[in-house]
Design a protein around this motif. Structure first.
Motif, PDB file in Angstrom:
ATOM      1  N   HIS A  44      -1.669  12.550  31.882  1.00  0.00           N
ATOM      2  CA  HIS A  44      -2.838  11.693  31.710  1.00  0.00           C
ATOM      3  C   HIS A  44      -3.652  12.069  30.475  1.00  0.00           C
ATOM      4  CE1 HIS A  44      -4.454  15.065  34.180  1.00  0.00           C
ATOM      5  NE2 HIS A  44      -5.511  14.906  33.394  1.00  0.00           N
ATOM      6  N   GLU A  45      -3.162  13.025  29.675  1.00  0.00           N
ATOM      7  CA  GLU A  45      -3.778  13.363  28.394  1.00  0.00           C
ATOM      8  C   GLU A  45      -2.755  13.133  27.288  1.00  0.00           C
ATOM      9  OE1 GLU A  45      -5.812  17.104  28.220  1.00  0.00           O
ATOM     10  OE2 GLU A  45      -6.386  17.025  30.336  1.00  0.00           O
ATOM     11  N   PRO A  46      -2.424  11.873  27.002  1.00  0.00           N
ATOM     12  CA  PRO A  46      -1.308  11.586  26.091  1.00  0.00           C
ATOM     13  C   PRO A  46      -1.502  12.124  24.679  1.00  0.00           C
ATOM     14  CG  PRO A  46      -2.570   9.594  26.574  1.00  0.00           C
ATOM     15  CD  PRO A  46      -3.043  10.643  27.532  1.00  0.00           C
ATOM     16  N   GLU A  47      -2.722  12.161  24.188  1.00  0.00           N
ATOM     17  CA  GLU A  47      -2.928  12.667  22.824  1.00  0.00           C
ATOM     18  C   GLU A  47      -2.616  14.157  22.748  1.00  0.00           C
ATOM     19  OE1 GLU A  47      -6.767  11.670  21.366  1.00  0.00           O
ATOM     20  OE2 GLU A  47      -6.415   9.500  21.426  1.00  0.00           O
ATOM     21  N   ARG A  48      -3.115  14.921  23.711  1.00  0.00           N
ATOM     22  CA  ARG A  48      -2.840  16.359  23.706  1.00  0.00           C
ATOM     23  C   ARG A  48      -1.372  16.633  24.002  1.00  0.00           C
ATOM     24  NH1 ARG A  48      -3.931  21.109  26.987  1.00  0.00           N
ATOM     25  NH2 ARG A  48      -4.586  19.878  28.792  1.00  0.00           N
ATOM     26  N   LEU A  49      -0.788  15.838  24.885  1.00  0.00           N
ATOM     27  CA  LEU A  49       0.630  15.992  25.199  1.00  0.00           C
ATOM     28  C   LEU A  49       1.487  15.721  23.970  1.00  0.00           C
ATOM     29  CD1 LEU A  49       2.902  16.356  27.310  1.00  0.00           C
ATOM     30  CD2 LEU A  49       2.710  13.905  27.784  1.00  0.00           C
ATOM     31  N   GLY A  50       1.225  14.614  23.278  1.00  0.00           N
ATOM     32  CA  GLY A  50       2.000  14.280  22.093  1.00  0.00           C
ATOM     33  C   GLY A  50       1.863  15.323  20.997  1.00  0.00           C
ATOM     34  N   ALA A  51       0.628  15.803  20.770  1.00  0.00           N
ATOM     35  CA  ALA A  51       0.413  16.812  19.735  1.00  0.00           C
ATOM     36  C   ALA A  51       1.144  18.106  20.061  1.00  0.00           C
ATOM     37  CB  ALA A  51      -1.083  17.073  19.569  1.00  0.00           C
ATOM     38  N   GLY A  52       1.098  18.520  21.335  1.00  0.00           N
ATOM     39  CA  GLY A  52       1.789  19.740  21.722  1.00  0.00           C
ATOM     40  C   GLY A  52       3.289  19.621  21.594  1.00  0.00           C
ATOM     41  N   LEU A  53       3.844  18.490  22.003  1.00  0.00           N
ATOM     42  CA  LEU A  53       5.285  18.286  21.877  1.00  0.00           C
ATOM     43  C   LEU A  53       5.699  18.213  20.411  1.00  0.00           C
ATOM     44  CD1 LEU A  53       5.806  15.665  24.727  1.00  0.00           C
ATOM     45  CD2 LEU A  53       6.590  18.035  24.722  1.00  0.00           C
ATOM     46  N   ALA A  54       4.881  17.575  19.575  1.00  0.00           N
ATOM     47  CA  ALA A  54       5.191  17.508  18.146  1.00  0.00           C
ATOM     48  C   ALA A  54       5.246  18.896  17.534  1.00  0.00           C
ATOM     49  CB  ALA A  54       4.156  16.644  17.425  1.00  0.00           C
ATOM     50  N   ARG A  55       4.310  19.774  17.922  1.00  0.00           N
ATOM     51  CA  ARG A  55       4.321  21.140  17.390  1.00  0.00           C
ATOM     52  C   ARG A  55       5.571  21.892  17.828  1.00  0.00           C
ATOM     53  NH1 ARG A  55      -1.248  20.768  18.654  1.00  0.00           N
ATOM     54  NH2 ARG A  55      -0.897  21.774  20.677  1.00  0.00           N
ATOM     55  N   LEU A  56       5.956  21.728  19.090  1.00  0.00           N
ATOM     56  CA  LEU A  56       7.135  22.426  19.594  1.00  0.00           C
ATOM     57  C   LEU A  56       8.401  21.980  18.866  1.00  0.00           C
ATOM     58  CD1 LEU A  56       6.444  22.397  23.439  1.00  0.00           C
ATOM     59  CD2 LEU A  56       6.484  24.397  21.951  1.00  0.00           C
ATOM     60  N   VAL A  57       8.555  20.672  18.726  1.00  0.00           N
ATOM     61  CA  VAL A  57       9.763  20.159  18.081  1.00  0.00           C
ATOM     62  C   VAL A  57       9.788  20.536  16.610  1.00  0.00           C
ATOM     63  CG1 VAL A  57      11.036  18.061  17.495  1.00  0.00           C
ATOM     64  CG2 VAL A  57       9.979  18.275  19.742  1.00  0.00           C
ATOM     65  N   SER A  58       8.644  20.410  15.937  1.00  0.00           N
ATOM     66  CA  SER A  58       8.569  20.788  14.532  1.00  0.00           C
ATOM     67  C   SER A  58       8.857  22.277  14.344  1.00  0.00           C
ATOM     68  CB  SER A  58       7.184  20.443  13.980  1.00  0.00           C
ATOM     69  OG  SER A  58       7.070  20.810  12.629  1.00  0.00           O
ATOM     70  N   GLY A  59       8.341  23.097  15.253  1.00  0.00           N
ATOM     71  CA  GLY A  59       8.599  24.529  15.161  1.00  0.00           C
ATOM     72  C   GLY A  59      10.054  24.889  15.324  1.00  0.00           C
ATOM     73  N   ALA A  60      10.826  24.016  15.987  1.00  0.00           N
ATOM     74  CA  ALA A  60      12.264  24.237  16.145  1.00  0.00           C
ATOM     75  C   ALA A  60      13.063  23.605  15.012  1.00  0.00           C
ATOM     76  CB  ALA A  60      12.729  23.663  17.488  1.00  0.00           C
ATOM     77  N   GLY A  61      12.366  23.031  14.018  1.00  0.00           N
ATOM     78  CA  GLY A  61      13.046  22.475  12.859  1.00  0.00           C
ATOM     79  C   GLY A  61      13.307  20.994  12.927  1.00  0.00           C
ATOM     80  N   GLY A  62      12.858  20.320  13.998  1.00  0.00           N
ATOM     81  CA  GLY A  62      13.136  18.903  14.165  1.00  0.00           C
ATOM     82  C   GLY A  62      11.913  18.043  13.956  1.00  0.00           C
ATOM     83  N   GLY A  63      11.960  16.843  14.505  1.00  0.00           N
ATOM     84  CA  GLY A  63      10.852  15.916  14.391  1.00  0.00           C
ATOM     85  C   GLY A  63      10.727  15.089  15.652  1.00  0.00           C
ATOM     86  N   LEU A  64       9.512  14.973  16.157  1.00  0.00           N
ATOM     87  CA  LEU A  64       9.241  14.123  17.306  1.00  0.00           C
ATOM     88  C   LEU A  64       9.004  12.702  16.817  1.00  0.00           C
ATOM     89  CD1 LEU A  64       8.667  13.899  20.396  1.00  0.00           C
ATOM     90  CD2 LEU A  64       6.257  14.309  19.838  1.00  0.00           C
ATOM     91  N   ILE A  65       9.865  11.783  17.242  1.00  0.00           N
ATOM     92  CA  ILE A  65       9.715  10.379  16.865  1.00  0.00           C
ATOM     93  C   ILE A  65       8.694   9.697  17.753  1.00  0.00           C
ATOM     94  CG2 ILE A  65      10.922   8.175  16.679  1.00  0.00           C
ATOM     95  CD1 ILE A  65      13.491   9.803  16.107  1.00  0.00           C
ATOM     96  N   GLU A  66       8.757   9.963  19.058  1.00  0.00           N
ATOM     97  CA  GLU A  66       7.767   9.388  19.960  1.00  0.00           C
ATOM     98  C   GLU A  66       7.697  10.201  21.238  1.00  0.00           C
ATOM     99  OE1 GLU A  66       9.070   5.378  20.786  1.00  0.00           O
ATOM    100  OE2 GLU A  66      10.112   6.027  22.589  1.00  0.00           O
ATOM    101  N   ALA A  67       6.540  10.162  21.876  1.00  0.00           N
ATOM    102  CA  ALA A  67       6.324  10.742  23.200  1.00  0.00           C
ATOM    103  C   ALA A  67       5.423   9.769  23.946  1.00  0.00           C
ATOM    104  CB  ALA A  67       5.675  12.117  23.099  1.00  0.00           C
ATOM    105  N   VAL A  68       5.990   9.073  24.920  1.00  0.00           N
ATOM    106  CA  VAL A  68       5.296   7.964  25.568  1.00  0.00           C
ATOM    107  C   VAL A  68       5.246   8.187  27.073  1.00  0.00           C
ATOM    108  CG1 VAL A  68       5.261   5.474  25.931  1.00  0.00           C
ATOM    109  CG2 VAL A  68       6.131   6.407  23.773  1.00  0.00           C
TER     110      VAL A  68
END
Length: 235
Positions: A44-68
Motif C-alpha cells: 500500500h506504499e507503491p512509491e516507497r516499494l518501487g524506489a526500494g525495488l529499483a535500488r535493489l535491481v540497480s545494485g545487482a547491475g540490472g534495471g527495474l522496468i516497472e513495479a505495479v
C-alpha cells in the motif's frame, strides 16, 4: 510445496518440477518461500516499494522496468518487470514476475527470456524514431535520475524502448514475449484457500541484499519448489 492449485500451461512443456519452457524460449517457474517476504515496503506504499525495488535491481547491475501493485486470484501482489545484462556476451535477459506476499511467506510466479544472437535492434529502432533526447527518461521510481540509475548505483538505464506501446512492433522480442505471457497466465492462477487465509504482509521485511543477476543463455537453473498443492491445466 506451492499453494498454486491451478495454472494454464498451454504451450509449455515441463523441464523439471516447477519449471516449464515453450517453443519461443520462455522459461516459466513457480516458487514458494516460507520466509518473511523481502520486499522493501508494503504494497500500500507503491512509491516507497518501487524506489526500494529499483535500488535493489540497480545494485545487482540490472534495471527495474516497472513495479505495479495489483492482485492475483484476489490476493494483493506486486508485478515486476526487470532487465539484467547477460554477462559473458552482449544482450539482456528480461524477467516478469508476480510476488504474492503474506505475513510469513510468499509465492512467486516468474517468466523469463533472453536475447539471442541479435541484440539491441529494438532499442536502436526506437531511439532513431524518438531521438536520444526523448529516449532516456528519469526513472519513474526515483527523483531526477535521468537514465534511470537509482542512487548512482549504476545498473541498466531506464528508457522508452521498454514501454509496452512498442511491443506490437517487436512481437518476437523477449520483453514482448515475457510481458504477453505474464498477462495471459495471471488470470488463470488460483491459490489454495489456506494460503489466501494467511495474515496479510505488513511490510516488516527481512534485511535486504541485492538479488544476483541471471546467468547468460542457457537461462538460469531454477530450484524447483517442493511438491504439494500444485495442479496444472492446459499442458
Amino acid at each position: 510445496m506451492t499453494p498454486i492449485t491451478s495454472l494454464d500451461l498451454t504451450g509449455f512443456t515441463e523441464r523439471e518440477p516447477g519449471v516449464w519452457t515453450d517453443a519461443a524460449g520462455l522459461v516459466l517457474s513457480v516458487h514458494f518461500f516460507p520466509l518473511i517476504p523481502d520486499l522493501p515496503a508494503p504494497l500500500h506504499e507503491p512509491e516507497r516499494l518501487g524506489a526500494g525495488l529499483a535500488r535493489l535491481v540497480s545494485g545487482a547491475g540490472g534495471g527495474l522496468i516497472e513495479a505495479v501493485p495489483g492482485s492475483v486470484d484476489g490476493v494483493p501482489a506486486v508485478r515486476q518487470l526487470v532487465k539484467m545484462p547477460l554477462g559473458s556476451r552482449p544482450g539482456q535477459a528480461f524477467l516478469g514476475s508476480w510476488t504474492v506476499p503474506r505475513a510469513g511467506s510468499s509465492t512467486v510466479v516468474k517468466v523469463q527470456a533472453a536475447e539471442g544472437a541479435t541484440t539491441g535492434m529494438r532499442e536502436a529502432v526506437i531511439m532513431a524514431q524518438v531521438g536520444p533526447a526523448g529516449y532516456f527518461r528519469p526513472h519513474p521510481y526515483t527523483e531526477g535520475q535521468a537514465g534511470g540509475q537509482p542512487d548512482g548505483r549504476g545498473g541498466l538505464p531506464y528508457h522508452v524502448g521498454d514501454d509496452e506501446q512498442w511491443d506490437a512492433r517487436f512481437p518476437d522480442h523477449p520483453l514482448t514475449l515475457v510481458r504477453a505471457a505474464l498477462h495471459r497466465i495471471t488470470p488463470t492462477i488460483t491459490f489454495d484457500d489456506r494460503f489466501k487465509a494467511l495474515p496479510s504482509f505488513g511490510g516488516q521485511a527481512a534485511p535486504q541484499s541485492p538479488a544476483p543477476a541471471p546467468t547468460p543463455q542457457p537461462l538460469p537453473h531454477l530450484p524447483p519448489p517442493r511438491r504439494g498443492w500444485f495442479r496444472r491445466k492446459g499442458v
